[in-house]
Design a protein around this motif. Sequence first.
Motif, short mmCIF file in Angstrom:
data_model
loop_
_atom_site.label_atom_id
_atom_site.label_comp_id
_atom_site.label_asym_id
_atom_site.label_seq_id
_atom_site.Cartn_x
_atom_site.Cartn_y
_atom_site.Cartn_z
N ARG A 1 6.73 27.55 -23.02
CA ARG A 1 6.48 28.52 -24.09
C ARG A 1 7.38 28.15 -25.27
NH1 ARG A 1 5.80 32.45 -20.80
NH2 ARG A 1 5.74 34.12 -22.33
N LYS A 2 6.96 28.51 -26.47
CA LYS A 2 7.70 28.12 -27.66
C LYS A 2 7.66 29.25 -28.69
CE LYS A 2 7.81 24.57 -31.32
NZ LYS A 2 9.25 24.28 -31.17
N SER A 3 8.83 29.58 -29.24
CA SER A 3 8.91 30.61 -30.28
C SER A 3 8.46 30.01 -31.61
CB SER A 3 10.34 31.13 -30.40
OG SER A 3 11.16 30.16 -31.03
N PHE A 4 8.44 30.82 -32.65
CA PHE A 4 8.00 30.37 -33.97
C PHE A 4 9.17 30.08 -34.90
CE2 PHE A 4 4.48 32.59 -32.08
CZ PHE A 4 3.37 31.82 -32.44
N LYS A 5 10.37 30.10 -34.35
CA LYS A 5 11.55 29.80 -35.16
C LYS A 5 11.54 28.33 -35.57
CE LYS A 5 14.50 33.30 -32.97
NZ LYS A 5 15.73 33.54 -32.17
N GLY A 6 11.84 28.08 -36.85
CA GLY A 6 11.95 26.72 -37.34
C GLY A 6 10.65 26.06 -37.71
N THR A 7 9.50 26.76 -37.57
CA THR A 7 8.22 26.18 -37.96
C THR A 7 7.99 26.39 -39.46
OG1 THR A 7 7.03 28.24 -37.48
CG2 THR A 7 7.26 26.65 -35.69
N ASN A 8 7.15 25.55 -40.06
CA ASN A 8 6.84 25.70 -41.48
C ASN A 8 5.58 26.54 -41.70
OD1 ASN A 8 5.08 23.84 -40.48
ND2 ASN A 8 5.39 22.31 -42.09
N TYR A 9 5.29 27.38 -40.72
CA TYR A 9 4.21 28.35 -40.82
C TYR A 9 4.65 29.61 -40.09
CZ TYR A 9 3.42 26.17 -36.27
OH TYR A 9 3.60 25.65 -35.01
N PHE B 1 -0.45 31.37 -37.71
CA PHE B 1 -0.90 30.66 -36.51
C PHE B 1 -1.90 31.50 -35.72
CE2 PHE B 1 -0.31 30.06 -31.90
CZ PHE B 1 -0.77 28.76 -31.78
N LEU B 2 -1.56 32.75 -35.45
CA LEU B 2 -2.42 33.61 -34.64
C LEU B 2 -3.74 33.91 -35.34
CD1 LEU B 2 0.20 36.09 -33.13
CD2 LEU B 2 -0.93 34.17 -32.00
N THR C 1 -9.02 34.97 -22.80
CA THR C 1 -9.75 34.94 -21.53
C THR C 1 -8.86 34.59 -20.37
OG1 THR C 1 -11.76 34.26 -22.70
CG2 THR C 1 -11.73 33.96 -20.33
N ALA C 2 -7.99 33.60 -20.55
CA ALA C 2 -7.12 33.16 -19.45
C ALA C 2 -5.85 34.00 -19.34
CB ALA C 2 -6.76 31.69 -19.62
N GLY C 3 -5.59 34.87 -20.32
CA GLY C 3 -4.46 35.79 -20.22
C GLY C 3 -3.12 35.20 -20.60
N LEU C 4 -3.10 34.08 -21.35
CA LEU C 4 -1.83 33.52 -21.78
C LEU C 4 -1.28 34.34 -22.95
CD1 LEU C 4 -3.04 31.20 -20.08
CD2 LEU C 4 -1.98 29.61 -21.68
N ASP C 5 0.03 34.27 -23.17
CA ASP C 5 0.61 34.98 -24.31
C ASP C 5 0.76 34.04 -25.50
OD1 ASP C 5 3.14 33.61 -24.20
OD2 ASP C 5 3.78 34.96 -22.61
N LYS C 6 1.15 34.59 -26.65
CA LYS C 6 1.19 33.81 -27.89
C LYS C 6 2.20 32.66 -27.84
CE LYS C 6 4.26 37.27 -29.98
NZ LYS C 6 4.38 38.29 -31.07
#
Length: 557
Positions: free
Chosen positions: A266-274, A279-280, A306-311
């Motif tokens: 899993r990966k947070s959104f910290k440090g992304t250029n978006y 993204f969502l 559908t598969a129940g994964l989180d963001k």
Amino acid sequence: MGCKDLIEERKKLWGITKDIDADLEWRVASWREIISDRKIFEELLEKPWLLIELQFVVIDKDFNEVPFFLNEVQRDFQDNTLGPLYIKQLYKEVEQIKIKILKGRQQGFTTYITAFQLCLALTLHGFRGFTMAHDSESTGSIFTDISKGFYDSLIDEIREEPKRSNARELVLESNKSAWRVATAGSKRAGRGKKLKMLHNSEKAFWENMRKNAAAISQALTKYSIEIDETTANGFNEFKEDWDEIREGNSKWLGVFYAWYRTSEYRKSFKGTNYTEYEFLEAVENGERFMGVDSKFMKLLNQLLNTAGLDKYQVHWYFDKRLELKDLVFQEYPCTEEQAFLYSGNPYFDIELLDLLLMKKYKPLEVLNNGEIEIYEYPSPGERYVIGSDVAEGLEEADSSTFFILNVRTGEEVANGEYIMTPDNHGRILDKYSKMYNNALIAVERNNHGHSVLNTLENECKASLRLYITQADATSVRKTQKDKYGWQTTEPSKYFMLDELDTAIRREYIKIKSTRTLKQLRSVIKENGKISVNGKDLVVAVAIAWAVRKSRPVAAMW
């Protein structure tokens, strides 16, 4: 208190202290409790793998010593596959245990299986274990970084000075047990040994896989365990072995673990250029984002909804796609088919087929033990067409098929796949043609298709509902009986497959059946050639789509 209670106690202590010295004190104290309590000790002897979470230490990704608590996939494999089979073997209910694991990268199987073998070496008299790695670098790493690390971190009360401990083997004097590691293909690896357990690591990457595997497997005793674990490596011998398992023609048990079964991915959104919102929003709309195509974004949408994964999980997968491009599907597959096919050269659009597979359409009715699936009953005024591939019907892998298409909507309404003689197959086609408003029947007339067409024409009196090749349409039908049906030649094969490929990509056709979609995924283009041998449903749907504009003479509309 039993072993599982002690494991929970260790977990609780670690959660509070995060102190490896405090954990060491606990391991010493708990071991004294175990050996003084006959019931707990007998539980440990019956289930030696409990030692892993009771006593083992592992190095984490930050290079810190931490207790070895199983991750989700390791626990699932232990509790639902290997553990129950080991107990059955212990009581002589099964003999050889043979398991193939298809997985994503770095899910912890090599670490777990190595620990499992060490548990057996510590608790069984005369145990002989062996690990075969795919290259020399992995061989050294498995011994030095994993096995020796486990053994050296054991408490003094358990660890003894090995009779031999070098870069290839660990030999214990007290109970005459041993565990060794070698590189696949090395001379005399495992030969002459009476092995109780064999672990073949990254087997799909072995050179001369079958030859080298056969040599080492001969060393296994009557009651033994053999485990292959690997990521996929294209359409090679391992893929053939996996197909045999799925077809029910193998003594091996196959288990697959999708990448998202590993919770740390899993990966947070910290440090992304978006932003997270950007993204969502792209995922929700299935739009191209940061250079990643819309098909992959639609796949993320399916995983999220559908598969129940989180963001954070789908963001991790998106990040891996940016890094690995198409290799992400081989290294971190969502499905076992995806694992193999993205490492080959698939003919059809795999991502679109995956999206359809994830929808998991359910048939309205399933007949003849699953041989026939009905997805939509006939509607008055609708026009239908049936494509059919014919087999001799004498072997299990020799299936006759049909695929029924609603011409107006492009939707699959029914399909069939079964072992049946050509004449009986003809009778079934006649039945479903009448059921679906006198649907046009397009039978591949190559080989055994002539027998089906003969039954349809002479017994079923269905000649007015039979497809006639376009070049023969102006002929006098009574003198051109051998021209009924679809003739598959090299040009016509590529025509029908190209037409079907376009229809799938543009979403003109809606295929619902899982077995048809899976066969479409397995069509590979190699050296400019496409083989559909054994892809009977692919041929049926391609014919149905190719002839959809034709009308039967007996049309009722």
